[in-house]
Scaffold this motif. Structure first.
Motif, short mmCIF file in Angstrom:
data_model
loop_
_atom_site.label_atom_id
_atom_site.label_comp_id
_atom_site.label_asym_id
_atom_site.label_seq_id
_atom_site.Cartn_x
_atom_site.Cartn_y
_atom_site.Cartn_z
N THR A 113 0.78 -1.06 0.13
CA THR A 113 -0.13 -0.16 0.03
C THR A 113 0.77 1.17 -0.09
O THR A 113 1.57 1.75 0.90
CB THR A 113 -1.07 -0.09 1.18
OG1 THR A 113 -1.85 -1.30 1.28
CG2 THR A 113 -1.78 1.25 1.27
N ILE A 126 2.46 0.88 -11.43
CA ILE A 126 1.34 1.29 -10.61
C ILE A 126 0.60 2.02 -11.84
O ILE A 126 0.88 2.99 -12.51
CB ILE A 126 1.85 2.44 -9.69
CG1 ILE A 126 3.06 1.68 -8.74
CG2 ILE A 126 0.68 2.96 -8.75
CD1 ILE A 126 3.55 2.44 -7.59
N ARG A 127 -0.75 1.75 -11.65
CA ARG A 127 -1.71 2.34 -12.58
C ARG A 127 -1.71 3.87 -12.27
O ARG A 127 -1.41 4.38 -11.18
CB ARG A 127 -3.15 1.65 -12.48
CG ARG A 127 -3.70 1.97 -11.04
CD ARG A 127 -5.20 1.33 -10.86
NE ARG A 127 -5.69 1.62 -9.96
CZ ARG A 127 -5.76 0.78 -8.76
NH1 ARG A 127 -4.75 -0.22 -8.94
NH2 ARG A 127 -6.16 1.07 -7.62
N GLY A 184 -3.19 7.59 -11.90
CA GLY A 184 -4.16 8.07 -10.99
C GLY A 184 -3.84 9.71 -10.54
O GLY A 184 -3.19 10.11 -11.16
N LYS A 199 -3.56 10.02 -1.65
CA LYS A 199 -4.06 8.95 -2.36
C LYS A 199 -3.28 7.75 -1.81
O LYS A 199 -2.07 7.75 -1.91
CB LYS A 199 -3.57 9.13 -3.78
CG LYS A 199 -3.95 8.40 -4.82
CD LYS A 199 -5.48 7.85 -5.01
CE LYS A 199 -5.90 7.34 -6.01
NZ LYS A 199 -7.12 6.82 -6.39
N ARG A 200 -4.04 6.89 -1.65
CA ARG A 200 -3.45 5.27 -1.43
C ARG A 200 -3.82 4.49 -2.59
O ARG A 200 -4.80 4.50 -3.12
CB ARG A 200 -4.16 4.77 -0.28
CG ARG A 200 -3.69 5.60 1.23
CD ARG A 200 -4.56 4.86 2.29
NE ARG A 200 -4.12 5.73 3.54
CZ ARG A 200 -3.39 5.23 4.69
NH1 ARG A 200 -2.56 4.32 4.30
NH2 ARG A 200 -3.09 6.19 5.64
N VAL A 201 -2.55 4.00 -2.97
CA VAL A 201 -2.59 2.83 -4.01
C VAL A 201 -2.22 1.49 -3.60
O VAL A 201 -1.05 1.14 -3.04
CB VAL A 201 -1.74 3.26 -5.36
CG1 VAL A 201 -2.01 2.30 -6.41
CG2 VAL A 201 -2.36 4.64 -5.63
#
Length: 213
Positions: free
Chosen positions: A95, A128-129, A131, A139-141
């Motif tokens: 994350t 990572i896509r 965003g 923002k959490r990815v």
């Protein structure tokens, strides 16, 4: 009669009337004072407006690089062996938090990736896509990374000893490149990097001692 007609009468003193196109000195001085005050007010207004625009530019239009941090790593699956040769295969869910300190959104593309390493060698990498981190927000990815020790050069590490001890030290690297958009006019390219270290506990299948720079 002739005497009366020839008798002269004194003329009345002439009244001197001020010409209408000549200003009263007092009025002229008052008008000059008002004109000076008007110039002072205009100048003060320009100075205040300039100060406001300067503060706006320094605070609002000044873009900063985002802060990238690995918040957590979860072990989804884990398989390891010490014979006939040491090997480790795992699926990790990382994350990543992207904190945007700017007054405009931070947009990043799909050219960013998270990399996991062991002993300086790459175990796995996942893109990572794309965003967006909104203004003054985080923002959490979630990134799923497959790590394989078979990708490491043979004989270049102490994997066998670490597997026998039950703990494997890993590191992670991530570099983000994106653009900060301010009031739909200004656009600034900003880059942020992240380096983290952690320990994979084989018995509990958990990550501990996660720390980032």
């Amino acid at each position: 009669m002739a005497d009366q007609e020839s008798q002269s009468w004194p003329l009345a003193p002439m009244r001197v009337h001020q010409r209408s196109d000549e200003e009263n000195p007092a009025f002229k001085a008052l008008r000059k004072e008002r004109t000076n005050k008007c110039f002072v007010y205009i100048f003060a207004g320009i100075v205040i407006l300039g100060a406001i625009l300067l503060i706006f530019a320094l605070i609002v239009l000044r873009s900063k690089s985002p802060e990238i941090k690995l918040k957590s790593v979860t072990v989804k699956s884990l398989d390891y062996s010490t014979s006939p040769w040491p090997s480790l295969n795992a699926t990790l869910i990382a994350t990543v938090a992207i904190k945007n300190p700017n007054f405009g959104p931070y947009r990043f593309g799909s050219n960013n990736s998270a990399v996991f390493l062991y002993g300086g060698g790459k175990l796995g990498e996942q893109r990572i896509r794309q965003g967006k981190a909104t203004a003054k927000a985080t923002k959490r990815v979630n990134v799923t990374v497959e790590i394989r020790t078979s990708r490491l050069p043979q004989g270049s590490n102490n994997l066998g000893g670490d597997l026998s001890s039950g703990m494997v030290n890993l590191s992670s690297y991530c570099k983000f490149t994106g653009r900060v958009h301010l009031i739909k006019i200004f656009e600034n390219r900003k880059t942020a990097e992240m380096n983290c270290a952690m320990t994979l506990v084989l018995k509990t299948k958990m990550i501990k001692n996660l720390r980032c720079d």
